[in-house]
Design an enzyme around this catalytic site. Structure first.
Site, PDB file in Angstrom:
ATOM      1  N   CYS A  69       0.732  -0.943  -0.015  1.00  0.00           N
ATOM      2  CA  CYS A  69       0.070   0.067   0.079  1.00  0.00           C
ATOM      3  C   CYS A  69       1.009   1.306  -0.029  1.00  0.00           C
ATOM      4  O   CYS A  69       1.768   1.413   0.904  1.00  0.00           O
ATOM      5  CB  CYS A  69      -0.858  -0.120   1.152  1.00  0.00           C
ATOM      6  SG  CYS A  69      -1.547   1.446   1.801  1.00  0.00           S
ATOM      7  N   CYS A  72       0.452   3.599   2.930  1.00  0.00           N
ATOM      8  CA  CYS A  72       0.874   2.822   4.190  1.00  0.00           C
ATOM      9  C   CYS A  72       2.390   3.013   4.222  1.00  0.00           C
ATOM     10  O   CYS A  72       3.205   3.168   5.388  1.00  0.00           O
ATOM     11  CB  CYS A  72       0.700   1.376   4.218  1.00  0.00           C
ATOM     12  SG  CYS A  72      -1.243   0.842   4.300  1.00  0.00           S
TER      13      CYS A  72
END
Length: 144
Positions: A69, A72
């Site tokens: 991600c 992230c």
């Protein structure tokens, strides 16, 4: 537990240690002798997650993330910085939702990154989306 001490789970051997308030930085585990509380996030998995959430008497802030991600990955260093700023009031931890799908499912994590703050074994706050270190710290302090 008195106001002068609290229980903290050892990140190394998972033993529960009684730590005098204000001495978290110097505290060592009675079982394995490693430091009980470092100013950096712990990477948790199934059994370690449950023990840290249920047995720590300090709040635990969890970053539910995925290594694939983009947001992230951008938030990772910010979360590390927030750990330094919140130490020793809050333990920060990370859960890789691709590896720990059962935990993510149990908590209904539908998007990553998602922060969840646990106190006394219960989730008390949740925030989806990437944040910088100051936003993480400010958000967490609202609930501790």
């Amino acid at each position: 537990m008195t106001a002068d001490n609290h229980l903290i789970v050892c990140p190394n051997c998972r033993a529960i240690n009684r730590v005098i308030s204000g001495r978290e930085a110097e505290a060592t585990c009675g079982k394995c002798k490693s430091k009980v509380f470092e100013p950096q996030p712990l990477e948790l998995v199934g059994a370690t997650f449950d023990r840290h959430i249920a047995k720590n008497e300090i709040p635990v802030l969890v970053d539910f993330y995925s290594p694939s991600c983009g947001p992230c990955l951008m938030m990772g260093p910010q979360f590390d910085d927030a750990a330094k700023q919140l130490h020793p009031q809050v333990r920060l931890a990370k859960i890789d939702t691709t590896m720990e799908q059962a935990i993510a499912g149990r908590f209904g994590i539908q998007a990553v990154p998602t922060l969840a703050l646990f106190k006394g074994g219960k989730e008390v706050a949740r925030q989806p989306g990437a944040m910088n270190a100051q936003q993480i710290v400010s958000w967490a302090r609202q609930y501790i």
